[in-house]
Write an enzyme that holds these catalytic residues in place. Structure first.
Site, PDB file in Angstrom:
ATOM      1  CE  LYS A 175      -3.864  -2.211   2.480  1.00  0.00           C
ATOM      2  NZ  LYS A 175      -4.796  -2.048   3.617  1.00  0.00           N
TER       3      LYS A 175
ATOM      4  CE1 TYR B  30      -9.209  -2.617   0.489  1.00  0.00           C
ATOM      5  CE2 TYR B  30      -8.557  -0.522  -0.448  1.00  0.00           C
ATOM      6  CZ  TYR B  30      -8.243  -1.675   0.246  1.00  0.00           C
ATOM      7  OH  TYR B  30      -6.955  -1.894   0.699  1.00  0.00           O
TER       8      TYR B  30
ATOM      9  CG  ASN C 105      -3.501  -2.634   7.059  1.00  0.00           C
ATOM     10  OD1 ASN C 105      -3.404  -2.136   5.938  1.00  0.00           O
ATOM     11  ND2 ASN C 105      -4.514  -3.414   7.405  1.00  0.00           N
TER      12      ASN C 105
ATOM     13  CG  HIS D  10      -5.139  -5.966  -0.527  1.00  0.00           C
ATOM     14  ND1 HIS D  10      -6.336  -6.008   0.141  1.00  0.00           N
ATOM     15  CD2 HIS D  10      -5.273  -6.805  -1.595  1.00  0.00           C
ATOM     16  CE1 HIS D  10      -7.165  -6.829  -0.516  1.00  0.00           C
ATOM     17  NE2 HIS D  10      -6.541  -7.312  -1.569  1.00  0.00           N
TER      18      HIS D  10
ATOM     19  CD  GLU E   1      -8.598  -8.774  -3.855  1.00  0.00           C
ATOM     20  OE1 GLU E   1      -7.487  -9.273  -3.578  1.00  0.00           O
ATOM     21  OE2 GLU E   1      -9.432  -8.454  -2.978  1.00  0.00           O
TER      22      GLU E   1
END
Ligand code: IDP
Length: 148
Positions: A9, A49, A112, A115, A126
């Site tokens: 990310k 998302y 975080n 992904h 994805e």
């Protein structure tokens, strides 16, 4: 062979963690079959998302994931989907074990670092969302017979 979609990310890219993260999956014995540094558009972020659309943090999530480049990857290997999730650690770094990527490098749930697809269905969805078929390669590594 099973494939999964993993993405460093924007916080991971800014913190120079691409190499560290790629290295962990390489060392584990998985095979990188696609990878690119890219800027996610608003539209792609909302699609990616989509399952979180009704959540209160959706706006924040889309804003964050489009805030800078990400490093998108496809990895291949036996049980790579669930094993990559274990290597990433729990979604909230408060609960991620030391030794996991989030446990070692992240502090808050919104930032975080990584992904990873959470099921075979999301992996297919994805991978197709982020990569064209011709962007993925298929090859053998001689060392795989020493792993599987
Ligand atoms: P995952 O990334 O471990 O699969 P998901 O539940 O699919 O976790 O959530 C997607 C992402 O949304 C998380 O990685 C995290 O960055 C973010 N997120 C989850 N819960 C919250 C929250 O309560 N506040 C802000 N961001 C959140």
């Amino acid at each position: 062979m099973e494939k999964t979609f993993l993405m460093v990310k924007p916080d991971g890219v800014q913190r120079n963690l691409i190499g560290e993260i790629v290295s962990r999956f390489e060392s584990k014995g998985f095979t990188l079959v696609g990878g690119k540094l890219m800027q996610i558009s608003q539209e792609l972020a909302e699609q990616h998302y989509g399952e979180h659309k009704e959540r209160p943090f959706f706006g924040e999530l889309v804003e964050f994931i489009t805030s800078g480049p990400v490093f998108a990857m496809v990895w291949e290997g036996e049980n790579v989907i669930s094993t990559a999730r274990l290597m990433m650690g729990a979604t909230n770094p408060k609960e991620s074990a030391p030794g996991t990527i989030r446990g070692d490098f992240a502090v808050t749930v919104g930032k975080n670092i990584i992904h990873g697809s959470d099921s075979p269905e999301s992996a297919v969805r994805e991978i197709n969302l982020f990569f064209k078929e011709e962007e993925l390669v298929s090859y053998d590594k001689s060392m795989v017979s020493w792993i599987n």
